[in-house]
Design a protein around this motif. Structure first.
Motif: not given
Ligand SMILES: Nc1ncnc2c1ncn2[C@@H]1O[C@H](COP(=O)(O)OP(=O)(O)OP(=O)(O)O)[C@@H](O)[C@H]1O
Ligand SMILES: O=C(O)CCCC[C@@H]1SC[C@@H]2NC(=O)N[C@@H]21
Length: 274
Positions: A57, A60, A112, A123, A144, A267
């Motif tokens: 992925r 950002i 997490k 996050k 972040n 995930d």
């Molecule tokens: N700066 C950022 N801060 C937080 N999330 C980010 C950022 N850049 C990209 N993402 C991505 O946005 C997606 C959605 O984030 P979400 O918090 O829903 O976590 P998630 O799908 O459980 O993530 P992960 O697969 O990393 O556990 C994730 O793939 C995450 O890694």
């Protein structure tokens, strides 16, 4: 306010070789492209332009707002067997040390499973471990730091700035900013706590993970005890209760039908406390 062009952090002596980069496509990829180091090597920037996240992925990082930091562990700190216990536990150990360091300036920080650091369930940092060649381990963290709410990449994300920690002085009142020190100074100290803790743990544990270290990690994993939706690579889904972490860092999930599944890669979505 978080500065528009934050100063480089003071990371002196946190690795045998420290590279502060004005910008980088990806600090993980940058390190992977260098010859293997003889000790630890650290690269960091406020301006990562093509960050890589888990499972291919995109990570950002708005310029000046997100710290990208990667460390190559080098021969002394790389676990001897990355196929066994360490494979799942290394990202968790990194997450646990990062959570502990962030806890010096903000409350509500947890891990997490498998690799997100959260503040009150959102996050704030992601972790990506990579092995560019046998015996080489690079661990990257994206934090972040200065993002405002309009800059958050997803609704599940947050930043330290949104928790008012940019001037935090380490006192008990985590949500209030009192101190005169520059935000970069505060944050350099957070990174120092993170990396010195991680280095100390790794230097004690290159073969197996001592029980107390495993317990420290387990105690910070907020996923344990939660009702979760597990999405495996390939798309299969399962809902259950995350009941524990095993010695390999895998999540033990029990379904309502009583079946138990040991989850190594997936995930996870926290649905609600079980
Ligand atoms: N700066 C950022 N801060 C937080 N999330 C980010 C950022 N850049 C990209 N993402 C991505 O946005 C997606 C959605 O984030 P979400 O918090 O829903 O976590 P998630 O799908 O459980 O993530 P992960 O697969 O990393 O556990 C994730 O793939 C995450 O890694
Ligand atoms: O949650 C994730 O998906 C992991 C994100 C990891 C991002 C960091 S930023 C420093 C290092 N360089 C990269 O390109 N990625 C990692």
């Amino acid at each position: 306010m978080w500065p528009e062009h934050p100063a480089p952090l003071d990371l002196a002596n946190l690795a045998d070789e420290v590279q502060w980069l004005d910008s980088s496509e990806s600090t993980n990829t940058h390190l992977a492209g260098l010859p293997a180091p003889s000790g630890t090597r650290l690269a960091a920037t406020w301006n990562q332009t093509a960050g890589v996240g888990r499972m291919g992925r995109t990570w950002i990082s708005p310029p000046g707002k997100c710290l990208a930091l990667s460390v190559e562990l080098g021969p002394q700190l790389t676990p001897k067997d990355m196929t066994g216990q360490w494979r799942g536990l290394l990202p968790l150990l990194v997450g646990a040390h990062l959570a502990q360091a962030l806890s010096t300036v903000v409350s509500g920080v947890t891990v997490k499973w498998p690799n997100d650091v959260q503040i009150n369930g959102k996050k704030v940092a992601g972790i990506l471990g990579e092995m560019p060649a046998p015996g080489r381990v690079i661990v990257g963290v994206g934090i972040n730091v200065g993002l405002e709410d309009t800059e958050l990449p997803t609704e599940q994300a947050t930043s330290l700035f949104l928790h008012d920690v940019e001037h935090h002085d380490g006192s008990e009142h985590h949500e209030v900013a009192h101190c005169e020190s520059a935000p970069e100074e505060t944050f350099s100290e957070v990174v120092r706590v993170f990396l010195s803790g991680l280095t100390a743990s790794l230097s004690r544990a290159t073969i197996a993970i001592p029980g107390p270290l495993w317990s420290m990690v387990r105690d910070l994993v907020s996923t344990i005890g939660q009702e979760v939706r597990v999405t495996f690579p390939g798309g299969r889904e399962m809902i259950g209760t995350a009941v524990d972490l095993d010695q390999y860092g895998r999540l033990i999930v029990r379904t309502s039908a009583g079946a138990t599944e040991v989850v190594a890669a997936a995930d996870i979505e926290h649905l609600r406390p079980a």
